[in-house]
Structure formats: C-alpha cells, structure tokens
Design an enzyme around this catalytic site. Structure first.
Site, short mmCIF file in Angstrom:
data_model
loop_
_atom_site.label_atom_id
_atom_site.label_comp_id
_atom_site.label_asym_id
_atom_site.label_seq_id
_atom_site.Cartn_x
_atom_site.Cartn_y
_atom_site.Cartn_z
N ASP A 99 -11.72 -10.19 -2.09
CA ASP A 99 -13.00 -10.41 -1.41
C ASP A 99 -13.92 -9.26 -1.79
OD1 ASP A 99 -12.09 -8.31 0.22
OD2 ASP A 99 -11.85 -9.54 2.01
N GLU B 80 0.80 -1.23 0.00
CA GLU B 80 0.00 0.00 0.00
C GLU B 80 0.83 1.28 0.00
OE1 GLU B 80 -2.75 -0.59 3.25
OE2 GLU B 80 -3.82 -2.15 2.18
N ASN C 132 2.27 -4.24 -3.61
CA ASN C 132 0.89 -4.69 -3.41
C ASN C 132 0.02 -3.49 -3.01
OD1 ASN C 132 -0.80 -7.08 -3.19
ND2 ASN C 132 -0.83 -6.77 -0.96
N GLU D 191 -5.57 -10.42 -2.60
CA GLU D 191 -6.39 -10.36 -1.38
C GLU D 191 -7.87 -10.23 -1.71
OE1 GLU D 191 -5.01 -7.43 1.44
OE2 GLU D 191 -2.91 -7.76 0.96
C1 XIL Z 1 -5.97 -7.39 7.78
C2 XIL Z 1 -6.17 -8.73 8.44
O1 XIL Z 1 -7.06 -9.50 7.70
C3 XIL Z 1 -6.67 -8.53 9.84
O2 XIL Z 1 -6.83 -9.78 10.50
C4 XIL Z 1 -5.67 -7.65 10.54
O3 XIL Z 1 -5.97 -7.47 11.85
C5 XIL Z 1 -5.58 -6.31 9.84
O4 XIL Z 1 -5.13 -6.55 8.54
N1 XIL Z 1 -4.97 -5.06 3.30
C6 XIL Z 1 -3.88 -5.83 3.65
C7 XIL Z 1 -4.01 -6.84 4.72
O5 XIL Z 1 -2.84 -5.75 3.01
O6 XIL Z 1 -2.81 -7.04 5.42
C8 XIL Z 1 -5.13 -6.51 5.68
O7 XIL Z 1 -5.30 -7.61 6.55
C9 XIL Z 1 -6.41 -6.20 4.94
C10 XIL Z 1 -6.23 -5.03 4.02
#
Ligand code: XIL
Length: 358
Positions: free
Chosen positions: A273, A156, A201, A271
């Site tokens: 969803d 990010e 990412n 990631e």
């Molecule tokens: C999230 C996890 O799913 C949680 O369990 C944690 O507490 C916070 O982070 N983008 C990302 C991930 O790159 O690392 C994040 O994961 C979700 C958003």
C-alpha cells in the site's frame, strides 16, 4: 541484465513526470482484466468481521483476489489471549472463506514483536520462551497443515536502523533467545509442515536512504547465514508499505532482489500500500503519485524476478490500517489502496493490472 537498463527513466519531481495511470483495462464478466495480466497472483489482506457482512467488500475480494491473508486472526494477541488458549475462530473463518471461493490463504504471522498478549511479553527465561515459541508454531501448523500453503514465519526481524551488533529487532524472542529465535522458528515450522512455503517478512527496503541501505545489508546477511546453516527457508516477503513522499531507490531495490534471488529464495510482495499522509490533498494528483510509486517499486522488482504473489494490505480505502499511524494533518481520508472507498478502481488498480491477476 535488467530490463530497466534498456528503458528511459521517466521519474521526476513534478506531476507531469508521473504520467497518467487512469486507463483501467476492460474487465470481463468475471471481473478479471482482459489483457495485460502477467498472472502474478493478486491477493489482499482481509478483515474477518467484514466477510459476508459487508457485501460490497466481500464482492470486491471475491472478484479480484486469488489469495487472502488475515490482517489479524493469527497474531498472538488474537490467537493466544491466555497462555493455555488457542482461539482459531478468525483464522478458521478466513480459511473457510478462501476455500469456498477458490482462493488460497497465506498465514500471517507466527513470530512477531508486536500484537503480543501481556503474558507472552512477560516470558522471563530462555526456556519458557523457547517452549512457548515451539509449542505455538507446532500447534498452529498442525491445525492448518496442507491447508495454508505459505507462512510469514518471522515478521519484521530486522532492527529499525540496524548498526553494529544491534541488527535484530528487539522483542521478547530476541531478548530471551538471541537471534537464534529465527532459526528455531523456521526449523520448528519445517518439521510441523514440511510442505509449507516458509517466509521471512519485513518492510522499509526501498527508500534512497542510508537506513534502507543498512536494512537491506542486514537482511541479506541474515538470509545468507540461515542458508549457509541449512535452515529451511523459502523466501523473503517484501511488505511494501511504501512512503508516498519518498522516491523508490530502484537500483538499490533491484540489487537487493538480485541478492535474494542468488540465495535461491523466492520473493513475494506481501502487504503493498502507499502511505499518503505527506502527499498533496488533491485526489487526482495524490492517486497518480500513489500509482507511480507502486509502478516504480514493481518495475524494480520484476526487472529481476517475478514475485510469487502480490498482495495489498486491504483492498479498498474504506478499510485501511494507514490512518492508525499515518493520518493526514489536513483531515482528508487516506487513499493507499487499489479501490476507493466506494469500491471504484483507482490509478493504482490499473498499475496492478499490468503485473498481476487483479
Ligand atoms: C496491522 C493491521 O492492519 C492492523 O489492523 C492491526 O491492528 C495492526 O497491524 N506490518 C504488518 C501487519 O506486518 O501485520 C500490520 O498490520 C501492518 C504493518
């Protein structure tokens, strides 16, 4: 020429226009789809504390995944509770699980603004920040060299809404080292593990908004600058935390992926969803919309390139990060993932069958 240019668009505002994604392909004994798997490797983010503890959860990961990534474990808050401590317990456990089940593991993540312990947020000089950053990356990659083949080196890096000179997301790293922290991180990672696939990412590139247009432009500028400077970088990870209530800007996304491809960088979906907090409560309607967003998203990407991997952020609605930030005002549970909370495949699962090894 993109494949979609030959096809009629079926996107519309009503449920009828979403079509139906209810047909789950038959699974063979190993649980893999009999047909239609385009063989993009499918994986999911895992929670360490559930592995071999929640049997149904563990079975689902084993049955459907070729890859895993830790939802946590390699983040600084987990790995570096104290400046002098590296706690590899979670990541070691995840890797052991992956190895025992013939899966590969992705590393997430070496450098991020979030999930930071207080001591690291308080690094107060450029020298202190650079020493810690370099030491961290070297120590972690030394340990997993040759065993974790793909890393989200920088997570990010683009500002939420980049404009003018504020293109890079504020973090302790950017405050102390400027945008050069990205190059330093990549060069350090490449030296520590010359064979690793090094990824940047990031999220929120796919909505039809000015903000997303700016984010795409800022990311392409960053990637081009890194490539022009000979910085070791192998790909872009598209997180794919989709906003269910928004359409996918398929043209914008396809053009973005074309630009990434022209820079000779791989594309991964890391990631995936669908954030469903603003979608209708009706479960059938909601699941169809969730599935259709992912279909639109993956169509726009695969029109241009085959992603090297597609991972969802979790596998079952039973365990998802979405309600941490996007719980529903009607109190209904979120449904962002391919399996429901009883591990039954949903419409999203059947969409993933069309693209991946799931
Ligand atoms: C999230 C996890 O799913 C949680 O369990 C944690 O507490 C916070 O982070 N983008 C990302 C991930 O790159 O690392 C994040 O994961 C979700 C958003």
């Amino acid at each position: 020429m993109r494949r979609r240019d030959f096809l009629l668009s079926a996107v519309g505002g009503t449920l009828a226009a979403f079509g139906s994604f209810d047909d789950i392909l038959p699974l063979n004994a190993a649980g893999r789809a009999e047909a239609g798997d385009a063989e993009i490797p499918y994986g999911a983010a895992v929670k360490t504390e559930l592995l071999d503890v929640d049997v149904q959860y563990t079975d689902a990961i084993k049955r459907y995944c070729r890859m895993i990534v830790g939802e946590g474990g390699l983040k600084w808050a987990d790995l570096r509770p104290q400046p002098e401590t590296f706690d590899f317990t979670q990541a070691d456990r995840q890797l052991e699980f992956a190895d025992a089940n013939g899966m590969t593991m992705r590393g997430h993540t070496l450098v991020w603004y979030a999930a930071m312990p207080d001591w690291a947020l308080n690094l107060a000089t450029p020298l202190a920040a650079e020493l810690e950053l370099v030491n961290h990356i070297e120590t972690v990659l030394d340990r997993y060299r040759g065993r974790i083949p793909s890393w989200d080196v920088v997570n990010e890096p683009i500002a939420d809404d980049p404009s003018g000179r504020d293109v890079i997301r504020p973090s302790v790293w950017s405050e102390q080292l400027g945008r050069g922290y990205i190059e330093t991180s990549l060069r350090t990672a490449a030296e520590a593990d010359p064979n690793a696939q090094l990824i940047i990412n990031d999220f929120n590139f796919e909505k039809p908004t000015t903000q997303c247009r700016r984010r795409r432009a800022a990311m392409i500028d960053l990637l081009r600058e890194l490539k022009d400077n000979g910085v070791p970088l192998h790909g872009l990870g598209l997180q794919g935390h989709l906003t269910g209530a928004s359409e996918i800007d398929q043209d914008g996304l396809s053009r973005f992926v074309e630009d990434v491809n022209e820079l000779e960088l791989d594309v991964l979906v890391t990631e995936l969803d669908v954030i469903d907090d603003k979608l209708p409560g009706n479960v059938h309607v909601r699941d169809q919309i969730v599935a259709s967003r992912v279909k639109d998203y993956l169509d726009a990407i695969t029109d241009v390139v085959q992603p090297k991997a597609i991972l969802t952020w979790g596998i079952s609605d039973r365990y998802t990060w979405v309600p941490m930030w996007f719980s529903r005002s009607d109190g209904l549970p979120n449904r962002p993932l391919p399996l429901d909370d009883k591990y039954q495949p949903k419409a999203l699962f059947s969409v993933l069958q069309q693209y991946t090894s799931i």
